[in-house]
Design a protein around this motif. Sequence first.
Motif, PDB file in Angstrom:
ATOM      1  N   PRO A  80       0.808  -1.223   0.000  1.00  0.00           N
ATOM      2  CA  PRO A  80       0.000   0.000   0.000  1.00  0.00           C
ATOM      3  C   PRO A  80       0.845   1.278   0.000  1.00  0.00           C
ATOM      4  CG  PRO A  80      -0.919  -1.555   1.553  1.00  0.00           C
ATOM      5  CD  PRO A  80       0.404  -2.113   1.095  1.00  0.00           C
ATOM      6  N   SER A  81       1.997   1.251   0.651  1.00  0.00           N
ATOM      7  CA  SER A  81       2.839   2.445   0.692  1.00  0.00           C
ATOM      8  C   SER A  81       3.481   2.740  -0.661  1.00  0.00           C
ATOM      9  CB  SER A  81       3.920   2.298   1.756  1.00  0.00           C
ATOM     10  OG  SER A  81       4.922   1.408   1.333  1.00  0.00           O
ATOM     11  N   LEU A  82       3.571   1.743  -1.520  1.00  0.00           N
ATOM     12  CA  LEU A  82       4.191   1.921  -2.834  1.00  0.00           C
ATOM     13  C   LEU A  82       3.185   2.227  -3.944  1.00  0.00           C
ATOM     14  CD1 LEU A  82       6.717  -1.049  -2.721  1.00  0.00           C
ATOM     15  CD2 LEU A  82       7.197   1.360  -2.276  1.00  0.00           C
ATOM     16  N   ARG A  83       1.981   1.757  -3.802  1.00  0.00           N
ATOM     17  CA  ARG A  83       0.997   1.841  -4.884  1.00  0.00           C
ATOM     18  C   ARG A  83       0.684   3.262  -5.347  1.00  0.00           C
ATOM     19  NH1 ARG A  83      -1.886  -2.917  -2.503  1.00  0.00           N
ATOM     20  NH2 ARG A  83      -1.251  -4.606  -3.879  1.00  0.00           N
ATOM     21  N   GLU A  84       0.614   4.191  -4.451  1.00  0.00           N
ATOM     22  CA  GLU A  84       0.192   5.548  -4.798  1.00  0.00           C
ATOM     23  C   GLU A  84       1.352   6.475  -5.139  1.00  0.00           C
ATOM     24  OE1 GLU A  84      -3.065   6.203  -5.141  1.00  0.00           O
ATOM     25  OE2 GLU A  84      -3.382   4.099  -4.618  1.00  0.00           O
ATOM     26  N   LYS A  85       2.560   5.958  -5.140  1.00  0.00           N
ATOM     27  CA  LYS A  85       3.727   6.811  -5.363  1.00  0.00           C
ATOM     28  C   LYS A  85       4.288   6.605  -6.763  1.00  0.00           C
ATOM     29  CE  LYS A  85       4.818   7.543  -0.586  1.00  0.00           C
ATOM     30  NZ  LYS A  85       3.747   6.879   0.038  1.00  0.00           N
ATOM     31  N   HIS A  86       4.912   7.670  -7.266  1.00  0.00           N
ATOM     32  CA  HIS A  86       5.503   7.642  -8.608  1.00  0.00           C
ATOM     33  C   HIS A  86       6.809   8.426  -8.594  1.00  0.00           C
ATOM     34  CE1 HIS A  86       1.736   6.030 -10.121  1.00  0.00           C
ATOM     35  NE2 HIS A  86       1.113   6.983  -9.444  1.00  0.00           N
ATOM     36  N   GLY A  87       7.655   8.138  -9.569  1.00  0.00           N
ATOM     37  CA  GLY A  87       8.889   8.898  -9.751  1.00  0.00           C
ATOM     38  C   GLY A  87       9.792   8.882  -8.534  1.00  0.00           C
ATOM     39  N   LEU A  91      10.833   6.007  -5.529  1.00  0.00           N
ATOM     40  CA  LEU A  91      12.207   5.580  -5.245  1.00  0.00           C
ATOM     41  C   LEU A  91      12.562   5.800  -3.778  1.00  0.00           C
ATOM     42  CD1 LEU A  91      14.085   6.809  -8.436  1.00  0.00           C
ATOM     43  CD2 LEU A  91      13.438   4.471  -7.830  1.00  0.00           C
ATOM     44  N   ARG A  92      12.164   6.944  -3.222  1.00  0.00           N
ATOM     45  CA  ARG A  92      12.438   7.206  -1.812  1.00  0.00           C
ATOM     46  C   ARG A  92      11.730   6.180  -0.918  1.00  0.00           C
ATOM     47  NH1 ARG A  92      14.742  12.273  -0.732  1.00  0.00           N
ATOM     48  NH2 ARG A  92      14.713  13.669  -2.532  1.00  0.00           N
ATOM     49  N   GLU A  93      10.484   5.879  -1.268  1.00  0.00           N
ATOM     50  CA  GLU A  93       9.720   4.901  -0.486  1.00  0.00           C
ATOM     51  C   GLU A  93      10.337   3.511  -0.606  1.00  0.00           C
ATOM     52  OE1 GLU A  93       6.772   3.903   2.239  1.00  0.00           O
ATOM     53  OE2 GLU A  93       7.356   5.883   1.531  1.00  0.00           O
ATOM     54  N   LEU A  94      10.801   3.151  -1.793  1.00  0.00           N
ATOM     55  CA  LEU A  94      11.465   1.858  -1.975  1.00  0.00           C
ATOM     56  C   LEU A  94      12.719   1.743  -1.110  1.00  0.00           C
ATOM     57  CD1 LEU A  94      11.153   1.244  -5.809  1.00  0.00           C
ATOM     58  CD2 LEU A  94      10.260  -0.221  -3.992  1.00  0.00           C
ATOM     59  N   VAL A  95      13.495   2.803  -1.049  1.00  0.00           N
ATOM     60  CA  VAL A  95      14.701   2.796  -0.212  1.00  0.00           C
ATOM     61  C   VAL A  95      14.313   2.627   1.251  1.00  0.00           C
ATOM     62  CG1 VAL A  95      16.629   4.216   0.621  1.00  0.00           C
ATOM     63  CG2 VAL A  95      16.121   4.095  -1.831  1.00  0.00           C
ATOM     64  N   LYS A  96      13.308   3.371   1.695  1.00  0.00           N
ATOM     65  CA  LYS A  96      12.847   3.256   3.081  1.00  0.00           C
ATOM     66  C   LYS A  96      12.361   1.840   3.371  1.00  0.00           C
ATOM     67  CE  LYS A  96       9.112   4.770   6.093  1.00  0.00           C
ATOM     68  NZ  LYS A  96       7.885   5.553   6.185  1.00  0.00           N
TER      69      LYS A  96
END
Length: 144
Positions: A80-87, A91-96
């Motif tokens: 859920p934390s990744l689905r709404e994010k782009h660009g 990438l920042r969320e993926l690192v976290k």
Amino acid sequence: MGSKPISFDEKWAEIYKVMMLKRIIEGLPDLTISSEEYMTVHTCVYDICTGSPPCDANIERLYNKYREVYEEYIASTVLPSLREKHGEFLLRELVKRRENHKVMTRWLSRLFHYLNPAYVKQRIVPTPHEVGGLSALGTRCMQS
């Protein structure tokens, strides 16, 4: 006098308390795991895996519960934390998420290391570290 038989459900209830680690990793305030709680969980895992005699059914249940913890964490928190994010935000969320997952895997694989000799080697299944490993995270994210 014999010792009281291991109740899997009682032991799992104690073990599951440490699963609040997910909440600590997520940065929720005022959550800690005391050394006593950590040792209780460690002892519960040890008791299940090395009981006299070890009960293969309980060891298998513990292994499956361990896997379920990761699957639930990925499904309810990571995806859920990744689905709404782009660009850049994605990438920042993926690192976290990667860093959080590495911490969780390190802690939990240490707690569940008794599964290695008791279950993993006999059944030829992924080790606790591999269950929570980053390749597993990537595979699960790609499947969703």
